[in-house]
Motif scaffolding. Structure first.
Motif, PDB file in Angstrom:
ATOM      1  N   ASP A 190      -3.653   6.713   3.036  1.00 24.93           N
ATOM      2  CA  ASP A 190      -3.791   6.094   4.325  1.00 24.93           C
ATOM      3  C   ASP A 190      -2.963   6.855   5.610  1.00 24.93           C
ATOM      4  OD1 ASP A 190      -5.810   3.837   4.389  1.00 24.93           O
ATOM      5  OD2 ASP A 190      -4.632   3.638   2.555  1.00 24.93           O
ATOM      6  N   GLY A 191      -2.567   8.334   5.273  1.00 18.57           N
ATOM      7  CA  GLY A 191      -1.799   8.917   6.304  1.00 18.57           C
ATOM      8  C   GLY A 191      -0.421   8.563   6.434  1.00 18.57           C
ATOM      9  N   SER A 192       0.280   7.760   5.440  1.00 21.30           N
ATOM     10  CA  SER A 192       1.664   7.337   5.319  1.00 21.30           C
ATOM     11  C   SER A 192       2.394   8.106   4.338  1.00 21.30           C
ATOM     12  CB  SER A 192       1.746   5.511   5.260  1.00 21.30           C
ATOM     13  OG  SER A 192       3.010   5.587   4.930  1.00 21.30           O
ATOM     14  N   SER A 193       3.438   8.784   4.722  1.00 25.69           N
ATOM     15  CA  SER A 193       4.295   9.297   3.648  1.00 25.69           C
ATOM     16  C   SER A 193       4.749   8.317   2.629  1.00 25.69           C
ATOM     17  CB  SER A 193       5.638  10.047   4.209  1.00 25.69           C
ATOM     18  OG  SER A 193       6.456   9.008   4.751  1.00 25.69           O
ATOM     19  N   LYS A 238       0.103 -10.246  -5.292  1.00 23.19           N
ATOM     20  CA  LYS A 238      -0.797  -9.410  -4.704  1.00 23.19           C
ATOM     21  C   LYS A 238      -0.534  -8.459  -3.414  1.00 23.19           C
ATOM     22  CE  LYS A 238      -4.422 -12.950  -5.358  1.00 23.19           C
ATOM     23  NZ  LYS A 238      -5.476 -13.907  -4.768  1.00 23.19           N
ATOM     24  N   ASP A 239       0.777  -8.306  -3.586  1.00 19.34           N
ATOM     25  CA  ASP A 239       1.265  -7.461  -2.457  1.00 19.34           C
ATOM     26  C   ASP A 239       1.773  -5.912  -3.250  1.00 19.34           C
ATOM     27  OD1 ASP A 239       1.290  -8.620   0.135  1.00 19.34           O
ATOM     28  OD2 ASP A 239       2.713 -10.061  -0.956  1.00 19.34           O
ATOM     29  N   VAL A 240       1.484  -4.785  -2.656  1.00 12.57           N
ATOM     30  CA  VAL A 240       2.036  -3.704  -2.995  1.00 12.57           C
ATOM     31  C   VAL A 240       2.828  -2.995  -1.761  1.00 12.57           C
ATOM     32  CG1 VAL A 240       1.365  -1.333  -3.976  1.00 12.57           C
ATOM     33  CG2 VAL A 240       0.161  -3.360  -4.741  1.00 12.57           C
ATOM     34  N   HIS A 288       2.044  -0.809   3.000  1.00  9.28           N
ATOM     35  CA  HIS A 288       1.856  -2.088   2.413  1.00  9.28           C
ATOM     36  C   HIS A 288       0.474  -2.378   2.241  1.00  9.28           C
ATOM     37  CE1 HIS A 288       1.144  -6.722   2.944  1.00  9.28           C
ATOM     38  NE2 HIS A 288       1.829  -6.627   1.752  1.00  9.28           N
ATOM     39  N   SER A 289      -0.129  -3.057   1.121  1.00  8.01           N
ATOM     40  CA  SER A 289      -1.470  -3.172   0.830  1.00  8.01           C
ATOM     41  C   SER A 289      -1.527  -4.665   0.137  1.00  8.01           C
ATOM     42  CB  SER A 289      -2.273  -2.304   0.050  1.00  8.01           C
ATOM     43  OG  SER A 289      -1.853  -2.083  -1.164  1.00  8.01           O
ATOM     44  N   ALA A 290      -2.537  -5.460   0.400  1.00 13.13           N
ATOM     45  CA  ALA A 290      -2.809  -6.753  -0.238  1.00 13.13           C
ATOM     46  C   ALA A 290      -3.826  -6.614  -1.118  1.00 13.13           C
ATOM     47  CB  ALA A 290      -2.974  -7.850   0.845  1.00 13.13           C
ATOM     48  N   GLY A 321      -2.336  -0.734   4.709  1.00 11.78           N
ATOM     49  CA  GLY A 321      -3.456  -0.290   3.837  1.00 11.78           C
ATOM     50  C   GLY A 321      -4.692  -1.220   3.775  1.00 11.78           C
ATOM     51  N   LYS A 322      -5.751  -0.721   3.310  1.00 14.10           N
ATOM     52  CA  LYS A 322      -6.924  -1.473   3.314  1.00 14.10           C
ATOM     53  C   LYS A 322      -6.857  -2.415   2.118  1.00 14.10           C
ATOM     54  CE  LYS A 322      -9.547   2.373   5.513  1.00 14.10           C
ATOM     55  NZ  LYS A 322     -10.899   3.302   5.131  1.00 14.10           N
TER      56      LYS A 322
END
Length: 401
Positions: free
Chosen positions: A107-110, A155-157, A169-171, A291-292
Motif C-alpha cells: 500500500d505504498g508504505s515502507s 484482528k489488528d496487524v 495498520h490493517s484490520a 491498509g485495506k
C-alpha cells in the motif's frame, strides 16, 4: 502420495513431457519472473549448522512427515537467521523493489509487511519471532541501527519501520489462519509448509540422520527431486524430535556449491511470551498508513501443488509440466523481448548481466539465470519461469507454442 523411503532413490531420472496450456496474464516486467518465483520458492530453505548427532529412536520418513503434520506448537519465542544466495548481481536495493512488485506491491508504505519482508530474498538477516496462539504473533527484522516489526494481535496487524518512522495498520475480517496465509513466509515452520507442498510422485523423501539445532535434538528429513531438468538438488528439514516443529532448512542446487537458501533457529524457547510482547502503539510523530481490510468475500483457495506452487506468486500465470520441472508462464502483452541497458536503465543492466540468447520452435528469446530460478522471455513477450534448466525452459516454450 509421495514415496517415503528408507534409502535414497536410485531409479533412473527422466524428463516429464510438458503439456500445453496458457492464458493472458497481467503485465509484469521480466525480472519479476526471476526474482518473484524465487520468492515463491523461499519456502525451500537452509544449511544445517549441526552441533552433534544425537542418538534418537529410529523413525521412518512417513512417520516424520506425520510428526510435522501433527505438530501443534502454540507458544514460542526465538531468533531465526535467514541467508539467501541466488547469485544475483548487486542491484543497490533494486531487487527489493522488484520483489515488492511480485508480492503485490503493498500500500505504498515502507512499513507494509508485504513489501518489507521481501528483503529476505537476498543477503543474511536476523529475525526475532514470538507467538502465543493463532491470534498473536510478532516478527522483528533486525537491521544495522534500525528495526522493523510486524505485530499481529487479534484482528489488528501493525507494521513499524523505525528507520522511516512509518507505521502500517490493517484490520483483518478474520483472525488466525487467514492472517498468516496473507503474509510472506519468514520462519522455518512457514518454509516447511511450503516445501512439503512440492512433494509428490516425482520426489524421493528419506530420513537423513539426526542433528542438534538451537540446542535441541532433531531428525533430518531429506527431499530430493527424481526428475532431471530441475535446478533443485535437495531440501533438508531439521524437525524437532519432541514437538515435531521444523527448526531449520537447507536448499542446495543441483549444480553443487553452497546452499542457495538457508534459514533456521539459532535460539528457541517454547514457553509463553510475555503479554506485552504483542502490545503496539504508534510512536508520536509517526506516519500511519491504513491498509485495506482483508479476508472478506474471498473464495477459498486450494493448496497449490508442485509447480502450481511456483506460479502462485505470479498473477495470471499458468503452469506447464509436472513436479519439479513445472514451468510458470504468462504473456506480458508486449513484443520486442527484454529491454537493453539503454532502454531499461538499471533494470536493463540487470537483465543484460544475466541474459543468454536462445532460439527454438517458439522463435527467439533471452534466458535470465540465478542459481535456482531461471526465466525465458521470448521476443513476442511471453515469459517462462521455474526452478529448471535453460534447456527445460526452451522445451516448455516449444511445447507451449
Amino acid at each position: 502420495m509421495a514415496p517415503y523411503e528408507s534409502d535414497d532413490a536410485t531409479g533412473a531420472e527422466r524428463d516429464e513431457d510438458l503439456p500445453t496450456g496458457r492464458r493472458k496474464a497481467a503485465r509484469y516486467v521480466v525480472p519479476v519472473a526471476v526474482v518473484g518465483v524465487a520468492a515463491a520458492t523461499i519456502g525451500l530453505v537452509p544449511a544445517l549448522a549441526d552441533s552433534g548427532d544425537p542418538d534418537l529412536p529410529k523413525i521412518t520418513a512417513q512417520q516424520l512427515i506425520d510428526k510435522i503434520a501433527k505438530s501443534d506448537v502454540q507458544q514460542l519465542s526465538g531468533t531465526v537467521k535467514v541467508s539467501t544466495d541466488l547469485g544475483l548481481p548487486d542491484l543497490g536495493g533494486l531487487e527489493s523493489g522488484l520483489m515488492s512488485g511480485a508480492a503485490g506491491g503493498g500500500d505504498g508504505s515502507s512499513a507494509d509487511p508485504q513489501s518489507k519482508l521481501t528483503e529476505l530474498v537476498s543477503g543474511t538477516h536476523t529475525l526475532r519471532v514470538a507467538a502465543d496462539g493463532p491470534d498473536r504473533q510478532k516478527l522483528s527484522l533486525l537491521e544495522s541501527g534500525s528495526e522493523y516489526s510486524v505485530v499481529h494481535d487479534g484482528k489488528d496487524v501493525w507494521g513499524y519501520d523505525s528507520k522511516s518512522n512509518e507505521v502500517y495498520h490493517s484490520a483483518t475480517a478474520e483472525s488466525g489462519g487467514r492472517h498468516r496465509a496473507e503474509q510472506p513466509p519468514a520462519t522455518p515452520k512457514n518454509f516447511a509448509d511450503e516445501a512439503l507442498k512440492a512433494v509428490d510422485d516425482t520426489t524421493s523423501v528419506t530420513v537423513d540422520g539426526t542433528a542438534q539445532v538451537a540446542g535441541r535434538d532433531a531428525y533430518k528429513l531429506l527431499i530430493k527431486p527424481r526428475q532431471s531438468g530441475t535446478t533443485v538438488g535437495a531440501v533438508s528439514i531439521a524437525v524437532d524430535a519432541k514437538t515435531g516443529m521444523p527448526l531449520k532448512f537447507t536448499l542446495t542446487p543441483r549444480s553443487g556449491g553452497a546452499a542457495v537458501l538457508d534459514a533456521g533457529f539459532t535460539q528457541v524457547s517454547f514457553g509463553k511470551p510475555a503479554a506485552s510482547t504483542f502490545d503496539f502503539t504508534p510512536p508520536k510523530g509517526a506516519k500511519v498508513t491504513e491498509g485495506k481490510e482483508s479476508g472478506k468475500g474471498r473464495a477459498p483457495e486450494h493448496a497449490p501443488q508442485g509447480g502450481e506452487h511456483l506460479a502462485k506468486g505470479l498473477n495470471g500465470a499458468t503452469v506447464l509440466g509436472k513436479g519439479w520441472t513445472s514451468v510458470a508462464t504468462f504473456d506480458t502483452g508486449g513484443k520486442g523481448g527484454a529491454p537493453s541497458g539503454d532502454q531499461g536503465g538499471a533494470l536493463g543492466g540487470f537483465l543484460g548481466s544475466l541474459g543468454d540468447q536462445v532460439s527454438g520452435e517458439f522463435g527467439k528469446g533471452t534466458v535470465f539465470s540465478t542459481r535456482l530460478v531461471n526465466a525465458l522471455i521470448t521476443d513476442d513477450g511471453k515469459v517462462y519461469a521455474g526452478a529448471v534448466t535453460k534447456d527445460a525452459l526452451v522445451k516448455a516454450a516449444n511445447t507451449g507454442k
